[in-house]
Scaffold this motif. Structure first.
Motif, PDB file in Angstrom:
ATOM      1  N   ASN A   1     -97.716  24.422  15.449  1.00  0.00           N
ATOM      2  CA  ASN A   1     -96.609  23.803  14.704  1.00  0.00           C
ATOM      3  C   ASN A   1     -95.849  22.805  15.570  1.00  0.00           C
ATOM      4  O   ASN A   1     -95.462  21.729  15.109  1.00  0.00           O
ATOM      5  CB  ASN A   1     -95.630  24.879  14.198  1.00  0.00           C
ATOM      6  CG  ASN A   1     -96.243  25.699  13.090  1.00  0.00           C
ATOM      7  OD1 ASN A   1     -97.212  25.273  12.461  1.00  0.00           O
ATOM      8  ND2 ASN A   1     -95.714  26.883  12.855  1.00  0.00           N
ATOM      9  N   ALA A   2     -95.608  23.182  16.819  1.00  0.00           N
ATOM     10  CA  ALA A   2     -94.846  22.314  17.717  1.00  0.00           C
ATOM     11  C   ALA A   2     -95.609  21.023  18.000  1.00  0.00           C
ATOM     12  O   ALA A   2     -95.037  19.927  17.951  1.00  0.00           O
ATOM     13  CB  ALA A   2     -94.534  23.055  19.022  1.00  0.00           C
ATOM     14  N   VAL A   3     -96.895  21.146  18.280  1.00  0.00           N
ATOM     15  CA  VAL A   3     -97.696  19.948  18.569  1.00  0.00           C
ATOM     16  C   VAL A   3     -97.831  19.107  17.297  1.00  0.00           C
ATOM     17  O   VAL A   3     -97.757  17.870  17.334  1.00  0.00           O
ATOM     18  CB  VAL A   3     -99.067  20.345  19.170  1.00  0.00           C
ATOM     19  CG1 VAL A   3     -99.998  19.143  19.268  1.00  0.00           C
ATOM     20  CG2 VAL A   3     -98.855  20.962  20.558  1.00  0.00           C
ATOM     21  N   GLY A   4     -97.964  19.780  16.150  1.00  0.00           N
ATOM     22  CA  GLY A   4     -98.008  19.060  14.867  1.00  0.00           C
ATOM     23  C   GLY A   4     -96.736  18.259  14.638  1.00  0.00           C
ATOM     24  O   GLY A   4     -96.759  17.192  14.026  1.00  0.00           O
ATOM     25  N   ALA A   5     -95.620  18.761  15.134  1.00  0.00           N
ATOM     26  CA  ALA A   5     -94.333  18.068  14.958  1.00  0.00           C
ATOM     27  C   ALA A   5     -94.129  16.968  15.999  1.00  0.00           C
ATOM     28  O   ALA A   5     -93.171  16.199  15.899  1.00  0.00           O
ATOM     29  CB  ALA A   5     -93.187  19.072  15.026  1.00  0.00           C
ATOM     30  N   GLY A   6     -94.994  16.927  17.011  1.00  0.00           N
ATOM     31  CA  GLY A   6     -94.887  15.839  17.989  1.00  0.00           C
ATOM     32  C   GLY A   6     -94.661  16.277  19.427  1.00  0.00           C
ATOM     33  O   GLY A   6     -94.477  15.428  20.307  1.00  0.00           O
ATOM     34  N   ALA A   7     -94.657  17.587  19.686  1.00  0.00           N
ATOM     35  CA  ALA A   7     -94.468  18.042  21.077  1.00  0.00           C
ATOM     36  C   ALA A   7     -95.649  17.594  21.931  1.00  0.00           C
ATOM     37  O   ALA A   7     -96.800  17.708  21.512  1.00  0.00           O
ATOM     38  CB  ALA A   7     -94.328  19.557  21.123  1.00  0.00           C
ATOM     39  N   ARG A   8     -95.340  17.109  23.140  1.00  0.00           N
ATOM     40  CA  ARG A   8     -96.410  16.609  24.018  1.00  0.00           C
ATOM     41  C   ARG A   8     -96.673  17.532  25.198  1.00  0.00           C
ATOM     42  O   ARG A   8     -97.555  17.279  26.019  1.00  0.00           O
ATOM     43  CB  ARG A   8     -96.071  15.198  24.495  1.00  0.00           C
ATOM     44  CG  ARG A   8     -96.169  14.219  23.327  1.00  0.00           C
ATOM     45  CD  ARG A   8     -95.768  12.839  23.711  1.00  0.00           C
ATOM     46  NE  ARG A   8     -96.493  12.357  24.879  1.00  0.00           N
ATOM     47  CZ  ARG A   8     -96.150  11.259  25.539  1.00  0.00           C
ATOM     48  NH1 ARG A   8     -95.115  10.541  25.132  1.00  0.00           N
ATOM     49  NH2 ARG A   8     -96.833  10.871  26.590  1.00  0.00           N
ATOM     50  N   PHE A   9     -95.866  18.567  25.323  1.00  0.00           N
ATOM     51  CA  PHE A   9     -96.184  19.624  26.287  1.00  0.00           C
ATOM     52  C   PHE A   9     -95.573  20.922  25.781  1.00  0.00           C
ATOM     53  O   PHE A   9     -94.683  20.911  24.916  1.00  0.00           O
ATOM     54  CB  PHE A   9     -95.702  19.269  27.707  1.00  0.00           C
ATOM     55  CG  PHE A   9     -94.215  19.212  27.900  1.00  0.00           C
ATOM     56  CD1 PHE A   9     -93.520  20.307  28.415  1.00  0.00           C
ATOM     57  CD2 PHE A   9     -93.491  18.066  27.599  1.00  0.00           C
ATOM     58  CE1 PHE A   9     -92.142  20.252  28.616  1.00  0.00           C
ATOM     59  CE2 PHE A   9     -92.117  17.997  27.795  1.00  0.00           C
ATOM     60  CZ  PHE A   9     -91.443  19.097  28.308  1.00  0.00           C
ATOM     61  N   LEU A  10     -96.092  22.030  26.299  1.00  0.00           N
ATOM     62  CA  LEU A  10     -95.653  23.348  25.857  1.00  0.00           C
ATOM     63  C   LEU A  10     -95.174  24.147  27.057  1.00  0.00           C
ATOM     64  O   LEU A  10     -95.753  24.041  28.149  1.00  0.00           O
ATOM     65  CB  LEU A  10     -96.812  24.104  25.190  1.00  0.00           C
ATOM     66  CG  LEU A  10     -97.476  23.432  23.983  1.00  0.00           C
ATOM     67  CD1 LEU A  10     -98.715  24.216  23.553  1.00  0.00           C
ATOM     68  CD2 LEU A  10     -96.487  23.313  22.824  1.00  0.00           C
ATOM     69  N   VAL A  11     -94.131  24.928  26.846  1.00  0.00           N
ATOM     70  CA  VAL A  11     -93.624  25.816  27.894  1.00  0.00           C
ATOM     71  C   VAL A  11     -93.494  27.199  27.272  1.00  0.00           C
ATOM     72  O   VAL A  11     -93.071  27.339  26.119  1.00  0.00           O
ATOM     73  CB  VAL A  11     -92.243  25.359  28.419  1.00  0.00           C
ATOM     74  CG1 VAL A  11     -91.775  26.259  29.560  1.00  0.00           C
ATOM     75  CG2 VAL A  11     -92.290  23.899  28.881  1.00  0.00           C
ATOM     76  N   SER A  12     -93.884  28.209  28.041  1.00  0.00           N
ATOM     77  CA  SER A  12     -93.787  29.579  27.540  1.00  0.00           C
ATOM     78  C   SER A  12     -93.079  30.428  28.593  1.00  0.00           C
ATOM     79  O   SER A  12     -93.217  30.167  29.787  1.00  0.00           O
ATOM     80  CB  SER A  12     -95.207  30.116  27.303  1.00  0.00           C
ATOM     81  OG  SER A  12     -95.155  31.419  26.813  1.00  0.00           O
ATOM     82  N   PRO A  13     -92.324  31.442  28.177  1.00  0.00           N
ATOM     83  CA  PRO A  13     -91.667  32.280  29.186  1.00  0.00           C
ATOM     84  C   PRO A  13     -92.651  33.191  29.916  1.00  0.00           C
ATOM     85  O   PRO A  13     -92.339  33.724  30.978  1.00  0.00           O
ATOM     86  CB  PRO A  13     -90.650  33.100  28.376  1.00  0.00           C
ATOM     87  CG  PRO A  13     -91.146  33.054  26.969  1.00  0.00           C
ATOM     88  CD  PRO A  13     -91.928  31.782  26.813  1.00  0.00           C
ATOM     89  N   GLY A  14     -93.842  33.378  29.341  1.00  0.00           N
ATOM     90  CA  GLY A  14     -94.839  34.244  29.976  1.00  0.00           C
ATOM     91  C   GLY A  14     -96.222  33.637  29.873  1.00  0.00           C
ATOM     92  O   GLY A  14     -96.392  32.505  29.409  1.00  0.00           O
TER      93      GLY A  14
END
Ligand code: 3PG
Length: 211
Positions: A79-92
Motif C-alpha cells: 500500500n505504501a509503495v502504491g501510494a508513492g513511498a520510495r523506501f520502507l522502514v520497519s521497527p523490526g
C-alpha cells in the motif's frame, strides 16, 4: 539530471525526519518547512489513519524522497509503495517484508536491536539497518560497538534521538543517518507550526555539517 536514489539522499542528509501525520494532513506545509531547513527526505509512519493519504501527497512534491515507516506487513509495504513511498522502514526484521522489498527493488531499512539481528539483515543482502529503540538500547556507545564488528553495515539509530545527542550519534562512523520525530512532532504538524519545524531542521543540519 538523474534523480538520486533514496539511500543516496538519506546518506547525504544524514537526518531523516520521522512524522506521524494527523488531521489536517498539512503535507505541503511540512515539506516546505523541511526544505527550508535543508532536509529532503521524510519517513511517514503508518501509525495513523491519514498515513497513506499523506504519503500520496508528499510523493507529489518535487525533489522530496518520501518513505514509509512502521511497516509491519507485506500488505502495508504494498500500500505504501502504491501510494508513492520510495523506501520502507520497519521497527523490526520481518523476513516476509524484507523479501517483498528485495523482490520489488524497494530500498528497505529494517529494525534491529542486537548484533545477531544485524547479521541476519546482512545475510539477507542488506547493508542499512535501523537500530531501534536506540537510546533505550544504550545510545551512541551501542552503535559504536556494533559498527566495530560489522564494518560493512550502515546504521540509522532511531528512538530518543534529539538535538542534544545528535552529535554523539553522527560522530559514529557506522551511522549512515539518524531518524526521529523531534524535528517535526505531530502537534506542530497538525497545528501548522512550520517555522518551528524549519528552525529545528536548520539546527540539526548545522550540527551535522559542523562535524
Ligand atoms: C519511530 O517511529 O521510528 C520512532 O518511534 C521514532 O522515535 P522518536 O519519537 O523517539 O524519535
Amino acid at each position: 539530471m538523474v534523480e538520486p536514489g533514496a539511500f543516496d539522499r538519506i546518506a547525504q542528509d544524514r537526518i531523516v525526519p520521522v512524522v506521524i501525520p494527523g488531521e489536517p494532513i498539512q503535507m505541503e506545509g511540512l515539506v516546505e518547512a523541511l526544505f527550508l531547513g535543508g532536509l529532503g527526505t521524510i519517513e511517514i509512519t503508518l501509525r495513523s489513519e491519514t498515513a497513506i493519504d499523506a504519503i500520496s501527497i508528499a510523493a507529489k512534491q518535487n525533489n522530496l524522497i518520501v518513505g514509509a515507516g512502521t511497516v509491519l506487513s507485506v500488505e502495508q509495504a504494498e500500500n505504501a509503495v502504491g501510494a508513492g513511498a520510495r523506501f520502507l522502514v520497519s521497527p523490526g526484521f520481518d523476513p516476509a517484508v524484507v523479501g517483498w522489498a528485495k523482490r520489488n527493488d524497494v530500498p528497505i531499512i529494517p529494525g534491529i536491536a542486537t548484533v545477531s539481528e544485524a547479521m541476519r539483515a546482512i545475510g539477507s543482502g542488506l547493508h542499512f539497518v535501523k537500530l531501534f529503540p536506540a537510546e533505550q538500547l544504550g545510545g551512541a556507545k551501542t552503535v559504536q560497538a556494533m559498527g566495530a564488528v560489522l564494518p560493512d553495515l550502515k546504521i540509522m539509530p532511531t528512538g530518543g534521538v534529539t538535538l542534544k545527542n545528535l552529535t554523539d550519534y553522527l560522530s559514529v562512523p557506522a551511522v549512515g543517518a539518524v531518524g526521529g520525530t523531534w524535528i517535526a512532532p505531530a502537534d506542530d504538524i497538525v497545528n501548522g507550526h512550520f517555522a518551528k519545524i524549519t528552525e529545528r531542521a536548520k539546527a540539526a543540519v548545522a550540527l551535522s555539517l559542523s562535524l
